[in-house]
Write a protein that holds these residues in place. Structure first.
Motif, mmCIF file in Angstrom:
data_model
loop_
_atom_site.group_PDB
_atom_site.id
_atom_site.type_symbol
_atom_site.label_atom_id
_atom_site.label_comp_id
_atom_site.label_asym_id
_atom_site.label_seq_id
_atom_site.Cartn_x
_atom_site.Cartn_y
_atom_site.Cartn_z
ATOM 1 N N VAL A 1 0.857 -1.180 0.000
ATOM 2 C CA VAL A 1 0.000 0.000 0.000
ATOM 3 C C VAL A 1 0.899 1.238 0.000
ATOM 4 N N VAL A 2 0.568 2.207 -0.843
ATOM 5 C CA VAL A 2 1.269 3.490 -0.851
ATOM 6 C C VAL A 2 0.267 4.589 -0.552
ATOM 7 N N VAL A 3 0.507 5.317 0.524
ATOM 8 C CA VAL A 3 -0.332 6.458 0.892
ATOM 9 C C VAL A 3 0.377 7.712 0.393
ATOM 10 N N ILE A 4 -0.269 8.434 -0.527
ATOM 11 C CA ILE A 4 0.340 9.636 -1.099
ATOM 12 C C ILE A 4 -0.340 10.863 -0.496
ATOM 13 N N GLU A 5 0.396 11.542 0.363
ATOM 14 C CA GLU A 5 -0.102 12.769 1.012
ATOM 15 C C GLU A 5 0.809 13.906 0.588
ATOM 16 N N LEU A 6 0.600 14.370 -0.641
ATOM 17 C CA LEU A 6 1.443 15.421 -1.198
ATOM 18 C C LEU A 6 0.595 16.399 -2.011
ATOM 19 N N GLY A 7 1.132 17.594 -2.161
ATOM 20 C CA GLY A 7 0.446 18.620 -2.940
ATOM 21 C C GLY A 7 0.324 19.937 -2.205
ATOM 22 N N LYS B 1 1.998 -0.209 -11.009
ATOM 23 C CA LYS B 1 2.832 -1.127 -11.799
ATOM 24 C C LYS B 1 3.638 -2.064 -10.910
ATOM 25 N N ASN B 2 3.833 -1.668 -9.670
ATOM 26 C CA ASN B 2 4.564 -2.502 -8.717
ATOM 27 C C ASN B 2 3.616 -3.200 -7.742
ATOM 28 N N ASP B 3 2.369 -3.380 -8.187
ATOM 29 C CA ASP B 3 1.368 -4.173 -7.455
ATOM 30 C C ASP B 3 1.029 -3.593 -6.086
ATOM 31 N N ALA B 4 1.112 -2.282 -5.951
ATOM 32 C CA ALA B 4 0.730 -1.632 -4.697
ATOM 33 C C ALA B 4 -0.600 -0.911 -4.876
ATOM 34 N N GLN B 5 -1.438 -1.000 -3.852
ATOM 35 C CA GLN B 5 -2.653 -0.212 -3.834
ATOM 36 C C GLN B 5 -2.312 1.205 -3.380
ATOM 37 N N VAL B 6 -3.121 2.170 -3.809
ATOM 38 C CA VAL B 6 -2.826 3.575 -3.531
ATOM 39 C C VAL B 6 -3.989 4.229 -2.795
ATOM 40 N N LEU B 7 -3.642 4.989 -1.772
ATOM 41 C CA LEU B 7 -4.601 5.857 -1.098
ATOM 42 C C LEU B 7 -4.144 7.288 -1.315
ATOM 43 N N LEU B 8 -5.016 8.110 -1.913
ATOM 44 C CA LEU B 8 -4.728 9.523 -2.109
ATOM 45 C C LEU B 8 -5.282 10.321 -0.946
ATOM 46 N N VAL B 9 -4.476 11.223 -0.428
ATOM 47 C CA VAL B 9 -4.889 12.085 0.682
ATOM 48 C C VAL B 9 -4.889 13.520 0.174
ATOM 49 N N TYR C 1 -8.272 6.500 -11.576
ATOM 50 C CA TYR C 1 -7.614 5.267 -11.151
ATOM 51 C C TYR C 1 -8.479 4.384 -10.259
ATOM 52 N N LYS C 2 -9.700 4.865 -9.974
ATOM 53 C CA LYS C 2 -10.570 4.143 -9.039
ATOM 54 C C LYS C 2 -9.823 3.884 -7.726
ATOM 55 N N ALA C 3 -9.093 4.890 -7.292
ATOM 56 C CA ALA C 3 -8.309 4.800 -6.057
ATOM 57 C C ALA C 3 -9.062 5.497 -4.931
ATOM 58 N N PRO C 4 -9.052 4.929 -3.735
ATOM 59 C CA PRO C 4 -9.712 5.592 -2.613
ATOM 60 C C PRO C 4 -9.088 6.949 -2.328
ATOM 61 N N LEU C 5 -9.915 7.873 -1.879
ATOM 62 C CA LEU C 5 -9.475 9.249 -1.656
ATOM 63 C C LEU C 5 -10.001 9.772 -0.335
ATOM 64 N N VAL C 6 -9.115 10.377 0.441
ATOM 65 C CA VAL C 6 -9.507 11.202 1.584
ATOM 66 C C VAL C 6 -9.559 12.626 1.035
#
Length: 212
Positions: free
Chosen positions: A96-102, A128-136, A163-168
């Motif tokens: 899992v990769v949590v991306i909290e940037l911007g 591409k590296n088989d990780a799920q992503v959570l966007l914050v 990306y159908k990725a979960p988002l906070v």
């Protein structure tokens, strides 16, 4: 005697099959990579009081097997995260990769299109590296102008939809309008705010580490 040997063989076969079934059902601990800025790097806080540290404690309390790697750096931008992510993925192989940037891009008034491109590249790389992503996500103060603040905020929704990725949507929901929850610089949440931040993130995060 032969019957006894047959029975023992059956017992051994049964035990081996049971062990094999248990091994296949076993879920190895997930590695969670948090890629963020000062909001995730415990800026101005005592060690262990930020939302990432609280997340680690919550996982243990709920007996969810996961290892947290906090790769957040104060002042980090989306371009910095984009540059660092490949090596972090190679090193930690996160599930899992949590991306909290911007936020720092926005505070500097950098083009939203550039930040969106950086975030998109990071999501692509993680996937591409088989990780799920959570966007914050984050919001900019209204003094940046309506057009910019709306474009910035909608950037996260666009990426989440694509990306159908979960988002906070806004990690500081319930915090941003409470001056008492900020440090003296009026930019960084204090320790009292971080349980609220975790409460905003947890509902979107939990399904990712619970998924088999």
């Amino acid at each position: 005697m032969s019957r006894m040997l047959v029975s023992l063989n059956k017992l051994w076969v049964g035990a081996l099959l049971l062990l094999a079934a248990s091994a296949s059902a076993y879920s190895a601990p997930k590695t969670v990579l948090v890629l963020g800025d000062s909001l995730s790097a415990e800026y101005g806080l005592n060690r262990g009081s930020g939302w990432v540290a609280l997340l680690e404690k919550k996982l243990k309390a709920e007996r969810i097997s996961a290892t947290i790697v906090n790769a957040s750096i104060s002042g980090e931008t989306t371009s910095g995260g984009r540059a660092r992510l490949p090596a972090l993925i190679r090193q930690h192989k996160p599930s899992v990769v949590v991306i909290e940037l911007g936020a720092n891009d926005g505070l500097r008034g950098l083009p939203v299109a550039s930040a969106e491109d950086n975030l998109r590249t990071m999501v692509d790389l993680a996937r591409k590296n088989d990780a799920q992503v959570l966007l914050v996500g984050m919001r900019m103060p209204p003094n940046y102008g309506r057009a910019y603040t709306e474009q910035f905020f909608n950037m996260y929704t666009k990426l989440s939809t694509r990306y159908k990725a979960p988002l906070v949507p806004f990690m500081l929901e319930g915090v941003a309008d409470q001056p008492k929850l900020f440090q003296a610089d009026r930019l960084h949440p204090n320790a009292d705010a971080h349980p609220i931040i975790l409460a905003n993130i947890w509902p979107k995060f939990k399904p990712l580490v619970k998924a088999q």
